[in-house]
Scaffold this motif. Structure first.
Motif, short mmCIF file in Angstrom:
data_model
loop_
_atom_site.label_atom_id
_atom_site.label_comp_id
_atom_site.label_asym_id
_atom_site.label_seq_id
_atom_site.Cartn_x
_atom_site.Cartn_y
_atom_site.Cartn_z
N LEU A 144 1.45 5.88 79.82
CA LEU A 144 1.99 5.40 81.08
C LEU A 144 2.42 3.95 80.96
O LEU A 144 3.44 3.55 81.52
N GLU A 145 1.64 3.17 80.22
CA GLU A 145 2.02 1.78 80.10
C GLU A 145 3.33 1.63 79.36
O GLU A 145 4.13 0.76 79.68
N SER A 146 3.56 2.49 78.40
CA SER A 146 4.85 2.39 77.70
C SER A 146 6.00 2.88 78.57
O SER A 146 7.11 2.37 78.48
N ILE A 147 5.73 3.85 79.42
CA ILE A 147 6.77 4.33 80.33
C ILE A 147 7.20 3.21 81.29
O ILE A 147 8.38 2.99 81.56
N LEU A 205 4.73 11.42 86.07
CA LEU A 205 4.04 12.66 86.46
C LEU A 205 4.10 13.71 85.36
O LEU A 205 3.17 14.50 85.21
N LYS A 206 5.18 13.68 84.58
CA LYS A 206 5.27 14.62 83.46
C LYS A 206 4.11 14.40 82.49
O LYS A 206 3.50 15.34 81.99
N GLU A 207 3.86 13.12 82.23
CA GLU A 207 2.77 12.78 81.31
C GLU A 207 1.42 13.15 81.91
O GLU A 207 0.51 13.60 81.23
N ILE A 208 1.30 12.90 83.22
CA ILE A 208 0.02 13.21 83.88
C ILE A 208 -0.23 14.71 83.87
O ILE A 208 -1.34 15.16 83.60
N ASP A 241 -7.93 7.99 92.12
CA ASP A 241 -8.50 8.10 93.47
C ASP A 241 -8.42 9.54 93.97
O ASP A 241 -9.37 10.07 94.54
N GLU A 242 -7.27 10.14 93.73
CA GLU A 242 -7.04 11.50 94.20
C GLU A 242 -7.98 12.49 93.49
O GLU A 242 -8.52 13.39 94.10
N LEU A 243 -8.14 12.26 92.18
CA LEU A 243 -9.04 13.11 91.40
C LEU A 243 -10.46 13.02 91.94
O LEU A 243 -11.13 14.03 92.13
N ILE A 284 -1.95 5.22 87.80
CA ILE A 284 -3.26 5.69 87.32
C ILE A 284 -4.28 5.58 88.45
O ILE A 284 -5.11 6.47 88.65
N LYS A 285 -4.19 4.50 89.19
CA LYS A 285 -5.16 4.29 90.27
C LYS A 285 -5.02 5.38 91.34
O LYS A 285 -6.01 5.95 91.79
#
Lengths: 439, 301
Positions: free
Chosen positions: A9-12, A31-34, A80-82, A75-76
């Protein structure tokens, strides 16, 4: 090793300069990565689909907090959602107003019901209650023996019968027996069964109707894959469950099954099993599982694990040694041993967030063994005072430990460096040595 | 009932959901992005794993683009072929000339090692081979008793030590006994161990060394037992056990449930370890040779 989600994500988001609002196209890539991370963690694909939709709705157009990068912000939100989905920490097992409280353990074969039943019994006993275990698994060879052995290890009586062939009858009898013996908790260890086996699922239903348990606990393996939803759904619909215990969390499975099971049953995950020993049952903390599912390291677990190995008193003793400048090879050996007790070094390091950013870090466990061997080959005198270790002593130590003089030189130099570092700690007032840091 | 029917019957529950989905996908529809995506989801839900799924789907997409596949029926055939080619040809568990032929069964906790060993013993016995089982799970409460019951069921000899004793010593004694008695096959049970536990992995390495000492070249088969219900972690298990002691085959258990065991594609792809046997129930006879074509066919037919 897989590249972690945080890194990806940081690289995205790297090309996104500065702050501002999260844009749809950027979120889309993230979201694809997630999605991939969640699927790799074994979260059921339907659960992932819903989840991603929710994250999308919450992320697009959201302002990036001052202190966070866009990657961290996403990520946050995900984290949180998780946590929200995983539910709150709830490790209480409901007790009946009229004893005995009956608890029924159900699950597939090999999920860990018997061991978990014994762990629960141990917990109740520690709370001052009078638990009784019931060997209701009449299917698996030697299942009764297993529970009897575990019962004797924790000094909890086990009700069993080698004549009764019907588990429903056996469970009913066990309740009567618990009243006679004034046992206030009865834990039924039922046989493992497939969730699609009609007759065996009906058997569970019958037991439930006959003994009206306060809680039916589904014991599920943390390594379970996509099928976790089918298993949980069937047990919940056909028998009805009140809570979940996830076992084998001491492995390196990412534990996406936790999310799948929660999503389809909505029932609380109460405990996690973290080892084969009977004291290894822990309350369930959603934050920890969330970061594990996302592959983001597990700071809290790390700190706790460390604290278990380095207790307060010893930390003080160490502190004192540092102040006295009497930190010897003897102490270093002790610290190394503790570090190794915490488990494979690589696992521990992986729990530290940010550590996974250092790619290709090879932790050589062998190196630690070497250091220990070298220290073990020193005389007591040498361990207390390293300055007496001259060339001939170094040769002897190298021979004794099966290493080379160069290895010995290196260890002594490292020790001197550590001592120097510790001196700096001492020099700064008010700096407390982190409790968990071994040297 | 013939073997093929039994396999199919055993896998019926496995494949039912999958087939219905695949069929609904293939009948009377042109291939578009949506149908490919649906196909991808079917593979994911079978625990095939993202890396393998992406490779398989990548190749399918390419073929569609090139026009090699343009209708639903050939798409299905191409996919089947692709999946079978990953698994390659059958690799059944057949004892070589070595006597005794030594099998070491390993795996994480609760995958069905002891049950699988009991079934293998019974199968060899029915083929006229003499079998000896070694109670190497000295850790779990009643682990020894459980295997002893299976040994009786399968008419196998049995060697045990006390609970808590050194499993390597059990293995050594079992082999000595087998040599002495002229036994054909020795199967050594081991305690379930998570692949992340260094001391336990060291223990299994030691067991292997001791077995090698007892018979050079043994163990002739190191069988990793994998629960089909397990997700992506099964690949890690295979990796770690393979690194530690070298795994020569997989026994995939609990295929009688709704789990599909798709992780074996990734294990074969990444590590080259073949599946030898599948477990489809708790009975003595609920063990089958793994046949890639039938497996894939059963998943897609």
């Amino acid at each position: 090793m897989f590249e972690t989600l945080t890194n990806k994500l940081e690289s995205i988001f790297k090309r996104l300069k500065g702050k501002g609002l999260l844009k749809e196209e950027d979120v889309e890539i993230a979201l694809k990565e997630i999605r991939l991370a969640l699927l790799e963690a074994d979260v059921n694909f339907k659960v992932v689909k819903d989840f991603i939709q929710r994250i999308k709705e919450k992320s697009v157009g959201k302002e990036v907090l001052e202190s966070l990068t866009p990657g961290q912000q996403v990520i946050k939100i995900v984290n949180d959602e998780l946590c929200e989905l995983l539910g709150k920490t709830n490790s209480k097992i409901q007790l009946s107003p009229n004893p005995p409280t009956v608890i029924m353990m159900v699950g597939l074969h090999g999920s860990g019901k018997t061991t978990t039943a014994a762990k629960l019994a141990r917990n109740f006993k520690k709370e001052g209650r009078r638990p009784m275990l019931v060997a209701a698994d009449l299917q698996r060879p030697a299942a009764i023996d297993q529970l009897v052995t575990l019962g004797s290890q924790i000094d909890v009586p086990v009700f069993f019968s080698k004549d009764v062939k019907n588990p429903v009858v056996l469970c009913e009898e066990s309740i009567r027996k618990s009243r006679v013996d004034a046992r206030d908790i009865v834990i039924l260890d039922t046989a493992g069964r497939l969730h699609i086996d009609d007759s065996l699922m009906n058997e569970l239903k019958n037991i439930k109707e006959k003994v009206s348990p306060k809680e039916v606990i589904l014991v599920a393996d943390a390594m379970t894959g996509q099928d976790a939803v089918n298993i949980a759904k069937n047990f919940d619909e056909r028998v009805g469950i009140d809570g979940i215990i996830l076992t084998k969390m001491d492995g390196d499975a990412r534990g996406g099954a936790a999310l799948s099971i929660r999503a389809v049953t909505g029932k609380p995950i109460k405990f996690i099993g973290i080892g084969e020993k009977l004291n290894m049952l822990e309350p369930f903390y959603p934050e920890r599982i969330a970061s594990r599912i996302l592959g983001m390291g597990d700071v809290l677990s790390f700190i706790e694990k460390a604290q278990r190995s380095f207790d307060e008193k010893e930390a003080e003793k160490l502190q004192k040694k540092i102040i006295d400048e009497s930190f010897t090879f003897e102490d270093l050996k002790e610290q190394l041993k503790k570090l190794r007790n915490m488990g494979p070094l690589e696992n521990i390091l992986n729990m530290i967030p940010g550590f996974n950013k250092i790619k290709n870090i090879e932790v050589d466990e062998k190196e630690l063994v070497k250091v220990e061997a070298i220290i073990n080959s020193m005389t007591k005198k040498e361990r207390k005072n390293h300055t007496i270790i001259d060339g001939s002593r170094r040769r002897r130590i190298a021979m004794g430990s099966g290493t080379t003089v160069a290895d010995v030189n290196r260890v002594i130099k490292q020790y001197v460096d550590i001592k120097r570092m510790l001196k700096m700690f001492k020099g700064k007032k008010g700096i407390k040595l982190p409790k968990f840091f071994p040297f | 009932m013939g073997f093929f029917e039994r396999l199919k019957e055993g896998l019926t529950k496995t494949r039912k959901g999958l087939i219905e989905k695949v069929e609904s996908l293939f009948t009377g529809r042109k291939i578009d992005e949506k149908s490919l995506e649906e196909l991808e989801e079917i593979l994911i839900s079978a625990d095939v794993g993202m890396k393998a799924v992406e490779e398989i789907m990548g190749s399918l997409r390419e073929k569609t683009k090139k026009g090699e596949v343009n209708d639903a029926t050939s798409l299905k055939e191409v996919l089947k072929k692709e999946m079978v080619s990953i698994l390659n040809h059958p690799h059944p568990l057949v004892p070589s000339e070595n006597r005794p032929f030594v099998i070491l069964a390993v795996g994480v906790n609760g995958v069905g090692k002891t049950t699988t060993i009991g079934k293998i013993a019974s199968r060899f016995h029915s083929k006229g081979l003499t079998v000896l089982l070694a109670a190497g799970d000295t850790f779990r409460a009643a682990g020894i008793e459980q295997l002893e019951i299976w040994a009786k069921r399968a008419n196998a000899d049995f060697v045990k030590h006390q609970s808590g004793s050194d499993p390597a010593a059990v293995a050594f004694d079992a082999i000595a006994a087998a040599k002495h008695r002229g036994i054909d096959v020795v199967i050594i049970d081991t305690a379930g161990r998570l692949h992340t536990k260094t001391p336990l992995m060291e223990e299994i390495k030691k067991m292997k060394r001791v077995i090698e000492k007892a018979i050079p070249g043994a163990p002739h088969e190191i069988l990793l037992v994998v629960d089909a219900t397990t997700g992506q972690n099964a690949l890690r298990q295979a990796e770690m056990f393979n690194n530690a002691i070298g795994v020569s085959g997989i026994a995939l258990t609990k295929l009688d449930g709704t789990a599909k065991g798709g992780i074996v594609f990734a294990i074969k792809k990444e590590l080259g370890i073949p599946v030898r046997l599948i477990g489809i129930g708790e009975g003595l006879e609920d063990l089958r040779d793994f046949n890639p074509e039938e497996f894939v066919e059963a998943l897609f037919s």
